[in-house]
Design a protein around this motif. Structure first.
Motif, short mmCIF file in Angstrom:
data_model
loop_
_atom_site.label_atom_id
_atom_site.label_comp_id
_atom_site.label_asym_id
_atom_site.label_seq_id
_atom_site.Cartn_x
_atom_site.Cartn_y
_atom_site.Cartn_z
N HIS A 1 50.19 -20.13 16.72
CA HIS A 1 51.07 -21.20 16.22
C HIS A 1 51.09 -21.09 14.70
O HIS A 1 50.04 -21.10 14.08
CB HIS A 1 50.52 -22.57 16.60
CG HIS A 1 50.53 -22.82 18.07
ND1 HIS A 1 51.47 -23.61 18.68
CD2 HIS A 1 49.73 -22.38 19.05
CE1 HIS A 1 51.24 -23.64 19.98
NE2 HIS A 1 50.18 -22.90 20.24
N GLU B 1 39.30 -12.89 18.72
CA GLU B 1 40.08 -13.68 17.78
C GLU B 1 40.23 -12.96 16.43
O GLU B 1 41.28 -13.05 15.79
CB GLU B 1 39.43 -15.06 17.59
CG GLU B 1 40.36 -16.03 16.91
CD GLU B 1 39.83 -17.46 16.93
OE1 GLU B 1 39.28 -17.89 17.97
OE2 GLU B 1 39.98 -18.13 15.90
N LYS C 1 43.56 -12.45 14.35
CA LYS C 1 43.61 -12.96 12.98
C LYS C 1 44.13 -11.87 12.04
O LYS C 1 44.93 -12.12 11.14
CB LYS C 1 42.21 -13.41 12.57
CG LYS C 1 42.19 -14.23 11.33
CD LYS C 1 40.88 -14.89 11.03
CE LYS C 1 41.04 -15.60 9.70
NZ LYS C 1 39.92 -15.46 8.80
N ASP D 1 50.05 -21.89 7.59
CA ASP D 1 48.78 -21.98 8.33
C ASP D 1 49.01 -21.47 9.73
O ASP D 1 50.09 -21.66 10.28
CB ASP D 1 48.33 -23.44 8.43
CG ASP D 1 47.72 -23.95 7.14
OD1 ASP D 1 47.08 -23.15 6.44
OD2 ASP D 1 47.90 -25.15 6.84
N TYR D 2 47.99 -20.88 10.33
CA TYR D 2 48.15 -20.47 11.72
C TYR D 2 46.95 -20.84 12.54
O TYR D 2 45.86 -21.07 12.01
CB TYR D 2 48.44 -18.96 11.82
CG TYR D 2 47.40 -18.10 11.17
CD1 TYR D 2 47.54 -17.67 9.87
CD2 TYR D 2 46.25 -17.72 11.86
CE1 TYR D 2 46.58 -16.89 9.27
CE2 TYR D 2 45.29 -16.94 11.27
CZ TYR D 2 45.46 -16.52 9.97
OH TYR D 2 44.50 -15.76 9.38
N LYS D 3 47.16 -20.91 13.85
CA LYS D 3 46.13 -21.34 14.80
C LYS D 3 46.22 -20.35 15.95
O LYS D 3 47.32 -20.05 16.43
CB LYS D 3 46.50 -22.74 15.30
CG LYS D 3 45.36 -23.64 15.64
CD LYS D 3 45.84 -25.06 15.92
CE LYS D 3 46.88 -25.15 17.02
NZ LYS D 3 47.53 -26.46 17.12
N GLU E 1 45.10 -19.12 19.82
CA GLU E 1 44.51 -19.48 21.12
C GLU E 1 44.48 -18.21 21.96
O GLU E 1 45.49 -17.52 22.07
CB GLU E 1 45.42 -20.46 21.87
CG GLU E 1 45.22 -21.91 21.55
CD GLU E 1 46.34 -22.76 22.15
OE1 GLU E 1 46.58 -22.64 23.38
OE2 GLU E 1 46.98 -23.49 21.40
#
Lengths: 77, 77
Positions: free
Chosen positions: A6, A52, A56, A70-72, A74
């Protein structure tokens, strides 16, 4: 396995696309809508065992602009 | 309160943007990445008491193209 990223503009960074959506909603009669922000979501089929840190790395190198976004991440089996 | 809408192209609808991201990742040395799909996420500040039906209405009228896109609504207090 699947990774979902996201990506949103950082707080404080002007989001003209979000503003345009807000105005359009108002024009359609949806009153009382406050701030609108638009971001991206990227779903990736990644090799099993991807962690992750690797996703990233993808974000930093290609998917997001870390200066203004910004990122998230999952990761789902 | 805040509503979040996730919009993705329906399965089977060609996603050239996702394909481009997949190729670019491969070019950067991220091997084994399969299908990539890109969607949108829209965060809205909505008046207290807004229910899912109202946000669904916004999606159908403006935010999404229900012919080719699926959407998912989350409402958080």
């Amino acid at each position: 396995m699947r990774a979902t990223v996201h990506i949103m503009l950082k707080t404080g960074v002007l989001d003209p696309q979000g503003k345009a959506i807000g105005h359009a909603l108002e024009g359609l009669g949806f009153d009382g809508v406050g701030e609108v922000r638009q971001g991206k979501v990227i779903e990736l089929e990644v090799p099993d065992g991807t962690d992750e840190a690797r996703v990233k790395d993808m974000c930093e190198k290609l998917l997001a602009n870390p200066v203004i976004e910004d990122y998230k991440i999952e990761i789902a089996g």
